[in-house]
Design an enzyme around this catalytic site. Sequence first.
Site, mmCIF file in Angstrom:
data_model
loop_
_atom_site.group_PDB
_atom_site.id
_atom_site.type_symbol
_atom_site.label_atom_id
_atom_site.label_comp_id
_atom_site.label_asym_id
_atom_site.label_seq_id
_atom_site.Cartn_x
_atom_site.Cartn_y
_atom_site.Cartn_z
ATOM 1 N N CYS A 1 0.804 -1.235 0.000
ATOM 2 C CA CYS A 1 0.000 0.000 0.000
ATOM 3 C C CYS A 1 0.838 1.287 0.000
ATOM 4 O O CYS A 1 1.869 1.363 0.665
ATOM 5 C CB CYS A 1 -0.899 0.029 1.223
ATOM 6 N N ARG B 1 5.423 0.020 -5.515
ATOM 7 C CA ARG B 1 5.325 -0.721 -4.252
ATOM 8 C C ARG B 1 4.442 -1.967 -4.392
ATOM 9 O O ARG B 1 4.498 -2.849 -3.547
ATOM 10 C CB ARG B 1 4.763 0.191 -3.158
ATOM 11 N N TRP C 1 -2.823 -2.871 -1.700
ATOM 12 C CA TRP C 1 -2.406 -4.262 -1.953
ATOM 13 C C TRP C 1 -3.240 -5.098 -0.994
ATOM 14 O O TRP C 1 -3.069 -5.028 0.227
ATOM 15 C CB TRP C 1 -0.909 -4.410 -1.683
ATOM 16 N N ASN D 1 -2.114 2.220 5.595
ATOM 17 C CA ASN D 1 -1.134 1.192 5.231
ATOM 18 C C ASN D 1 -0.852 0.405 6.502
ATOM 19 O O ASN D 1 -0.585 0.995 7.544
ATOM 20 C CB ASN D 1 0.138 1.881 4.703
ATOM 21 N N GLY D 2 -0.930 -0.921 6.421
ATOM 22 C CA GLY D 2 -0.693 -1.744 7.608
ATOM 23 C C GLY D 2 -1.872 -2.666 7.861
ATOM 24 O O GLY D 2 -2.745 -2.824 7.002
ATOM 25 N N GLU E 1 18.729 -17.324 -5.834
ATOM 26 C CA GLU E 1 18.308 -16.010 -6.330
ATOM 27 C C GLU E 1 17.899 -16.080 -7.808
ATOM 28 O O GLU E 1 16.908 -15.486 -8.218
ATOM 29 C CB GLU E 1 19.429 -14.987 -6.104
ATOM 30 N N LYS F 1 14.222 -15.097 -9.159
ATOM 31 C CA LYS F 1 14.075 -14.051 -10.175
ATOM 32 C C LYS F 1 13.195 -14.567 -11.308
ATOM 33 O O LYS F 1 12.282 -13.898 -11.752
ATOM 34 C CB LYS F 1 15.465 -13.688 -10.695
ATOM 35 N N GLU G 1 9.477 -15.173 -10.116
ATOM 36 C CA GLU G 1 8.663 -14.010 -9.760
ATOM 37 C C GLU G 1 8.256 -13.182 -10.967
ATOM 38 O O GLU G 1 7.174 -12.628 -10.985
ATOM 39 C CB GLU G 1 9.266 -13.167 -8.621
ATOM 40 N N HIS H 1 17.748 -36.961 -4.136
ATOM 41 C CA HIS H 1 16.984 -37.415 -2.970
ATOM 42 C C HIS H 1 15.499 -37.065 -3.126
ATOM 43 O O HIS H 1 14.875 -36.570 -2.193
ATOM 44 C CB HIS H 1 17.572 -36.821 -1.684
ATOM 45 N N LYS I 1 6.664 -4.490 -3.624
ATOM 46 C CA LYS I 1 8.077 -4.122 -3.483
ATOM 47 C C LYS I 1 8.450 -3.956 -2.014
ATOM 48 O O LYS I 1 9.466 -4.443 -1.556
ATOM 49 C CB LYS I 1 8.307 -2.809 -4.233
HETATM 50 C C1 G6P Z 1 9.728 -8.228 -1.455
HETATM 51 C C2 G6P Z 1 10.409 -7.888 -2.769
HETATM 52 C C3 G6P Z 1 11.724 -8.661 -2.886
HETATM 53 C C4 G6P Z 1 12.614 -8.346 -1.685
HETATM 54 C C5 G6P Z 1 11.885 -8.639 -0.360
HETATM 55 C C6 G6P Z 1 12.658 -8.071 0.820
HETATM 56 O O1 G6P Z 1 9.297 -9.546 -1.465
HETATM 57 O O2 G6P Z 1 9.563 -8.221 -3.860
HETATM 58 O O3 G6P Z 1 12.391 -8.296 -4.074
HETATM 59 O O4 G6P Z 1 13.772 -9.108 -1.758
HETATM 60 O O5 G6P Z 1 10.606 -7.991 -0.349
HETATM 61 O O6 G6P Z 1 12.667 -6.677 0.713
HETATM 62 P P1 G6P Z 1 13.721 -5.745 1.391
HETATM 63 O O7 G6P Z 1 13.269 -4.357 1.044
HETATM 64 O O8 G6P Z 1 13.642 -6.014 2.868
HETATM 65 O O9 G6P Z 1 15.063 -6.065 0.834
#
Ligand code: G6P
Length: 605
Positions: free
Chosen positions: A2, A28, A75, A99-100, A476, A480, A483, A499, A600
């Site tokens: 949000c 965001r 969101w 927000n929250g 990672e 990537k 997502e 396994h 985000k």
């Molecule tokens: C969200 C984002 C990720 C990020 C994670 C942690 O899930 O989509 O890309 O790695 O939050 O965010 P931060 O701001 O704590 O690195």
Amino acid sequence: MCGIIGYTGSSHNAKDAVIEGLKRLEYRGYDSAGIAVFEKGKINLYKSKGKISNLENLLKDKNVSSNCGIGHTRWATHGEPSETNAHPHTVGKVTLVHNGIIENYNELKEKLLEEGVSFKSQTDTEVACAYIDFVYQNEKDKLKCLIKSTDEFRGSYAFGIIFEDEPDVIYATRKDSPLIIGITENNENFIASDVSAILNFTNKYILLEYGEYARVSKDKVEIFNHELRKTTKEINIADWSSSEYEKDGYEHFMLKEINEQPKIIANIFKKYSTDPSYIKNVDISSYSNIHIVACGSAMHAGLIGKYLFENYDNIPVTVEVASEYRYKNQLITPNTLVIVVSQSGETADTLAALRIAKEKGAKTLAIVNAIGSTIAREADICIYTYAGPEIAVATTKGYTSQVAVLSLLALEIGLKKKTISKEMYEKIIEESNSIESLLTDTINKHDEYLNIAKKIHEKEDLFFIGRGIDSAVCMEGSLKLKEISYMHSESYAAGELKHGTISLIENDTPVIAVATDINLYEKTISNIKETKARGAFSILITTDNISKESTVDFADIALTVAKTNTFIQQIIVVTALQLIAYETSKLRGCDIDKPKNLAKSVTVE
Ligand code: G6P
């Protein structure tokens, strides 16, 4: 997650300023949007499901002219994305954005239902709004009303609030969700979730803290504490400019941010070498164990850190996701260092983990990108990654800059503990001088990434395998890809695949193997062969000291990147993996910068 924006002033139409702010907050992550504006002394609401462009279409034919308004990108948490559940919400004389999460909203709702209040939405926010209105009926001092109301709220909140009977004034308060007040000298002021929303208007802002209540009008910003005493706040100047929030000719923010990495990473190494206050004087070599706590990609950066701290500094390290760490027995000793890693510096679980670690007496170090964010301010020590604003939801430069800082910390500890010799240290620093060109060369292998993407984009399942530090980077790379392309992808330690998971390998299932560690190379190759024998389409990513020809037996595609030392190798490898994910997502026609359902800045648990 949000986003909140509010505008009061006479220099712009509030509707335009609020919509502009909302667009800046899009990154965001959100699934509906709305605004509330004072028009001729009356509050009107405009809301829509989906993108902000839908809201703009709704407003197109309405001749909205206003001096004050609040806006929100939602969101969904409590209740589906819909026009009804979208913010702002109005109950009685109160309209607000939030927000929250108000965790005790059910309890408060029952109380309000008994009082005859009815609700239109499924949200916790409407309950908060109704509760404030309920308190307001007997407590006409608005600040006192907000203090009394928020005293009853459990959970997290940032509120922007307007009252029907006080046009053009915005009230704001927060707990565990960020909120800033944007200041100008042009008869206009703002509230916002972060500075990106206001940078087109001003770079001056005040950070609102928990327990503070703001009253914002066009020419006055007053901040009160919980006891209603006025407090004087420092005015901050944002370093990031509004042009950094533009795509700058790139097709997507993600591509722009991948391309920024050579300079950002080179600058981190340069700053380390030239500025002793950056990393060098953070002495953490005496800790006997380290907990690295983070979420998502930041946690994956921590996995690289674990490998380096353990292998080069002989310090045992655990890496945990913050949402688990905060609710377990953390086993913190007086000799534990807790490192939290966060691009945004606002991730709710990481922040909670940091606070718990502090409460339990651990020394805390934060690796953060967003300057002045809550995590940066609350940790005992903060090392900034200086990656600049990251807009694409899927992090790229945020992650690599975290890895760079962790690498330098590991290097510095090793030097202090003498587990890394002076010669080795100097060689690594020397090699790091070429990181910018090595990364640029990696990015330039565009055709090779596209070729891999063409081979995998129609598949639904994919596996990444690697050993040692390569296994960390595979985590990672896999995240990537899934997502942004919505393909199912799993990352496995190469030796673990047999396994169980190997039973999922079918004819043509893509397996991406990363093998950069010469000591483990042959072991990983054996694991690739195991998958190949079961029909896998194998893609090997290795370093250019290994000839491509020698890989023809087991690799359907071999991609080589420059060989360098372990402290920077994975930054190069992950850049290749980011570009494979990017090209695959593009071929699949996905919304690369704003993948569905993701946010985000995750400011709720
Ligand atoms: C969200 C984002 C990720 C990020 C994670 C942690 O899930 O989509 O890309 O790695 O939050 O965010 P931060 O701001 O704590 O690195």
